[in-house]
Design a protein around this motif. Structure first.
Motif, mmCIF file in Angstrom:
data_model
loop_
_atom_site.group_PDB
_atom_site.id
_atom_site.type_symbol
_atom_site.label_atom_id
_atom_site.label_comp_id
_atom_site.label_asym_id
_atom_site.label_seq_id
_atom_site.Cartn_x
_atom_site.Cartn_y
_atom_site.Cartn_z
ATOM 1 N N PRO A 131 37.457 30.346 47.348
ATOM 2 C CA PRO A 131 36.437 30.973 46.486
ATOM 3 C C PRO A 131 35.981 30.057 45.358
ATOM 4 N N ASP A 180 33.469 34.907 43.479
ATOM 5 C CA ASP A 180 34.199 35.247 44.697
ATOM 6 C C ASP A 180 33.488 34.768 45.963
ATOM 7 N N ARG A 195 41.114 42.582 48.759
ATOM 8 C CA ARG A 195 40.880 41.329 48.042
ATOM 9 C C ARG A 195 40.963 40.163 49.012
ATOM 10 N N ASP A 230 43.166 35.190 46.667
ATOM 11 C CA ASP A 230 43.405 35.816 45.369
ATOM 12 C C ASP A 230 44.826 36.362 45.283
#
Length: 418
Positions: free
Chosen positions: A57, A74, A210, A214
């Motif tokens: 990301p 993101d 997610r 992350d």
């Protein structure tokens, strides 16, 4: 005697690693030069295909003093956005870079320091930073020479877009991050694609609400140093997990592509004429990739449970496809294969470094980039210190550490001289 300009520090390589060290040396007021055989950030500008994008990301882009400031932390920057980001970073401090300057030899200087020969003149220096990375020589196996010359062979470094490939099917060899993304690039253009599947692991993309990266970041995986890794040799030799940042990011399940018509085989073991031979390891390689994928999911599940995190559940994993048999040989002519795309990696080239900083296999030896020879350093390599080394996430920490080591060595050199 050959004239040599003296520069206290010479950095070889004008990519993000070399310029990150330059950033900190500039802050410290330490005179130095960056020598780049092409133009700065050449690999990002030239050695990437048109649809290339990051697989990590954007928030992980943390160059020194210049973290990602866009509106899509993101997301996954595409090639042009990456080079814009890099150029903007360089503009923040105007690095002392000499472009189109190839370093041809580095050797120890009698009395201390180093001699640096280049295509644009020669230098003497007290300290050297090697920031050339590990992507010098594209790997193509010797048996490729035995393939029918009517079949086009291309390495991933030269691939740009599907219309480069001749009409007919393409066999892609290798399932690291490049191989699977090039496979998808061709598949999305409705090209006939064959894929030789190696032992590379794969990763979830989004999991339990997610991105998996992350979760792994919060779990501390990016903070583990190579010194404290439970299996450092495995870490150093392991292929990166494959997934994609394309179109917002998604995981890559080769079984799904097989169900959509991509022909899968095991690892290539040889070539002769129009015949390509494979090991009977396709199912084992798919299973191993899935085991890695499921291992990451299980670790995330445990982290969520341990910390009482409210995260949505995921359906159980199901194998969408499995091979009915292991195909160990194909005839390219019969299969309509007119091109081979090699995606099995690169080897570094350090033949121009005449300094005792390598092991018996020619691999550089260092601790956090600092070699046993005073004033000699490497940066931009995987696991220089952590998983993030060699990536946008870890380059700030690595370059700051080296810059501090360089400054300390510079002070020691001055004390010795006085």
């Amino acid at each position: 005697m050959t004239h040599r300009d003296h520069i206290p520090v010479v950095i070889v390589g004008g990519g993000q690693a070399g310029l990150s060290v330059s950033y900190y040396l500039t802050q410290q007021g330490l005179d130095h030069v960056v020598l780049e055989r092409h133009e700065k950030f050449h690999s990002w500008r030239v050695n990437r295909w048109d649809s290339f994008c990051l697989v990590t990301p954007n928030w992980q882009c943390r160059l020194p003093g210049f973290p990602y400031r866009g509106d899509d932390p993101d997301g996954f920057m595409v090639k042009e956005e990456i080079t814009d980001y890099l150029d903007a970073f360089a503009d923040t401090f105007a690095p002392p870079i000499v472009e189109h300057c190839e370093v041809t030899r580095i050797a120890k200087r009698p009395g201390g320091g180093y001699l640096v020969d280049t295509s644009q003149g020669n230098y003497s220096t007290d300290q050297v930073v090697i920031a050339t990375g590990g992507y010098d020589n594209p790997i193509v196996p010797p048996y490729a020479d035995q393939l029918d010359p009517s079949i086009l062979q291309m390495h991933s470094v030269d691939y740009r877009r599907p219309d480069q490939m001749p009409e007919g099917a393409t066999l892609i060899v290798g399932t690291g991050q490049s191989g699977v993304q090039l496979m998808e690039d061709l598949h999305l253009e409705a090209r006939d694609v064959h894929l030789a599947v190696g032992p590379a692991p794969r990763s979830p993309r989004k999991y339990r609400g997610r991105d998996a990266i992350d979760w792994l970041y919060d779990m501390g995986h990016y903070e583990i140093t190579i010194d404290k890794h439970p299996n450092p040799q495995h870490a150093l030799t392991k292929t990166n997990h494959y997934m994609s940042g394309r179109d917002g990011g998604h995981e890559i399940d080769l079984r799904r592509f097989a169900a959509e018509g991509v022909s899968l085989y095991g690892s290539v073991s040889g070539m002769q004429g129009s015949t390509v031979e494979f090991l009977p390891d396709l199912e084992a390689n798919l299973d191993d990739a899935d085991a890695s994928y499921l291992g990451i999911r299980t670790a995330i599940d445990a982290f969520i449970e341990k910390n009482g995190i409210d995260a949505p559940a995921e359906p159980p994993f199901e194998k969408l496809w499995r091979p009915e048999q292991e195909i160990t040989q194909i005839d390219c002519e019969a299969a309509g294969i007119t091109s081979i795309l090699w995606a099995i990696g690169f080897r570094p080239n350090y033949g121009w470094i005449d300094v005792d900083v390598f092991d018996a296999q020619g691999r550089p030896q260092f601790h956090r980039g600092v070699c046993r020879e005073d004033g000699f350093y490497f940066i931009g390599l995987g696991w220089l210190n952590t998983w993030g080394s060699g990536r946008f996430l870890g380059i700030d920490e690595d370059s700051r550490y080296l810059a501090d080591a360089i400054l300390a060595q510079s002070k020691q050199t001055l004390r010795t001289a006085s």
